[in-house]
Scaffold this motif. Sequence first.
Motif, PDB file in Angstrom:
ATOM      1  N   GLY A 156       1.949  42.180 -13.048  1.00 18.72           N
ATOM      2  CA  GLY A 156       2.145  43.235 -12.063  1.00 18.72           C
ATOM      3  C   GLY A 156       2.625  42.698 -10.730  1.00 18.72           C
ATOM      4  N   PRO A 157       2.983  43.587  -9.812  1.00 16.52           N
ATOM      5  CA  PRO A 157       3.497  43.153  -8.518  1.00 16.52           C
ATOM      6  C   PRO A 157       2.415  42.737  -7.531  1.00 16.52           C
ATOM      7  CG  PRO A 157       3.511  45.546  -8.641  1.00 16.52           C
ATOM      8  CD  PRO A 157       3.087  45.052  -9.986  1.00 16.52           C
ATOM      9  N   GLN A 207       8.219  30.023  -4.961  1.00 12.41           N
ATOM     10  CA  GLN A 207       8.678  31.410  -4.979  1.00 12.41           C
ATOM     11  C   GLN A 207       8.046  32.165  -6.141  1.00 12.41           C
ATOM     12  OE1 GLN A 207      11.000  33.015  -2.920  1.00 12.41           O
ATOM     13  NE2 GLN A 207      10.549  34.882  -4.012  1.00 12.41           N
ATOM     14  N   PHE A 208       7.474  33.317  -5.855  1.00 13.69           N
ATOM     15  CA  PHE A 208       7.063  34.231  -6.915  1.00 13.69           C
ATOM     16  C   PHE A 208       7.911  35.483  -6.797  1.00 13.69           C
ATOM     17  CE2 PHE A 208       4.755  37.830  -8.622  1.00 13.69           C
ATOM     18  CZ  PHE A 208       4.441  37.352  -9.880  1.00 13.69           C
ATOM     19  N   HIS A 209       8.550  35.871  -7.882  1.00 18.01           N
ATOM     20  CA  HIS A 209       9.467  37.009  -7.862  1.00 18.01           C
ATOM     21  C   HIS A 209       8.726  38.283  -8.257  1.00 18.01           C
ATOM     22  CE1 HIS A 209      13.112  34.470  -7.609  1.00 18.01           C
ATOM     23  NE2 HIS A 209      12.369  33.621  -8.270  1.00 18.01           N
ATOM     24  N   ASP A 258       7.465  33.854 -12.305  1.00 18.18           N
ATOM     25  CA  ASP A 258       7.831  35.263 -12.287  1.00 18.18           C
ATOM     26  C   ASP A 258       6.813  36.001 -13.138  1.00 18.18           C
ATOM     27  OD1 ASP A 258       8.671  35.084 -15.015  1.00 18.18           O
ATOM     28  OD2 ASP A 258      10.659  34.433 -14.369  1.00 18.18           O
ATOM     29  N   ALA A 259       7.059  37.246 -13.412  1.00 16.58           N
ATOM     30  CA  ALA A 259       6.069  38.053 -14.109  1.00 16.58           C
ATOM     31  C   ALA A 259       5.802  37.557 -15.520  1.00 16.58           C
ATOM     32  CB  ALA A 259       6.518  39.508 -14.139  1.00 16.58           C
ATOM     33  N   GLU A 260       6.736  36.832 -16.114  1.00 11.86           N
ATOM     34  CA  GLU A 260       6.592  36.407 -17.502  1.00 11.86           C
ATOM     35  C   GLU A 260       6.363  34.916 -17.661  1.00 11.86           C
ATOM     36  OE1 GLU A 260       8.957  36.883 -21.800  1.00 11.86           O
ATOM     37  OE2 GLU A 260       9.883  37.555 -19.936  1.00 11.86           O
TER      38      GLU A 260
END
Length: 454
Positions: free
Chosen positions: A367-368, A28-30, A430-432
């Motif tokens: 970024g998204p 999963q990538f949020h 996730d982004a971080e």
Amino acid sequence: MRYKASALAAALAAGALLLPAAPAAAGQFHTTPGPVDDFDCDGIGDLVHPSSGDARGAGSITVYPSSGDGQTITQNTPGVPGSAETGDLFGQRYASADFNGDGCDELIVSSPGEDDEAGMVTVINGSPNGLVPSQSVAYTQNSPGVPGGSESLDAFGEMLAAGTTTSGQAYLLVGSPGESVGSRPGAGSVYYLRGGVWRAFNQDTPGVAGAAESWDHFGASIAASDRHFVVGAARETLSGNSDAGQVHVFDHRIVGGIPDPLATISQDSNGVSGTAEEDDHFGAAVSIVSFRPSPSAAIGALVAVGSPGEAIGSVEETGMAHLFAVTPTGKFSEVADVNQDTGGVADSTQEGDAFGTELVLGIEDGGPTATPSTAILTVSALWEDYSDEDWGGAVHVFTDVKSPGDGDLLFKGEDGPLRGSTSVDTLAADAEYLHLGNYGAYYSQVTWTELLGG
């Protein structure tokens, strides 16, 4: 042989569908704006840790907020539906998203062993004071609005993915890989919740490629982004080869009553490296991010697929990973394939390494939407050897997705982010952070800044 793919296939055929508890929705990538797993709305992500529970395999899950004490929840917690029973595996998978729009994430917890492996998914509301078990709602295939019926060995909740679409609407995907389709046991189905409506689909659903066959286990792997999601059927038979595997890519748009099927990919597809072979388990692990291959291109998807049973030359079950770019209209192309004999990749192939057991895509700039220069692929080799006698697992972080061997960071055993872990069976991003899990008993997170800075 130590893995492996053939051993897993034997276990699955015997009905042992359930895998060890995983600290997050694998692959999963949020891309939801703001922190991930923020159940108390304080703008800081909370740490979630599952465990085996008091009764053998009953399961529990503990949430550690950014401040204050941890909160442990089981099926014996007041307000949580059901009761803690041996083999329920409450916490086998978890995900999060803000379904009621109050700014606090809900915690979604699966217990795929519930009721003789029929399975259950529990949604626990978040609040400024943390999770509120008294506001929990449980779903099975017998719940009003959920298609189908609950049956032994369905494993409803064996896989979860959740997030928010580009339109800001929360969604939940639930894999039920043991689901019978007609008279075909273990064909598998996926359940999709968005806007209060449940939808179900399988490989016999109009628009979905292929056909539902016994033991395909469609839905045994799932990953999602804000625009698309991918479903694996790693035990799919292709050209007479059992457990060769394939994956299906969907758009969140509803077309014909289900999310829009965009592409179906296997090693028998044109332009895909390798050949569909018995026990490859292509699709055993999947990950997906939104992707723009060039500044002028429309935003599509970048899909990573693990094939841990793949033989490289004469070396069996050493494993491989593939990367595909999928356009909004469903055309796909292979960006790269990688194994431990790929030029520039640290280490080398060994029998049973199972490279590709788990993988996840991340985005370097947070970024998204990924680009070829910002996408990062992390792949675990679950049974990587340290020596001829000892195994401890390894993780490769590929910073160049078009030419993985030109940017490989290798961590073994107690190196850096593994921090004493003996193997990594779950990855999330996730982004971080890059998150690493070890059978639900160990969980660490490393910032991309730390990781890429050495």
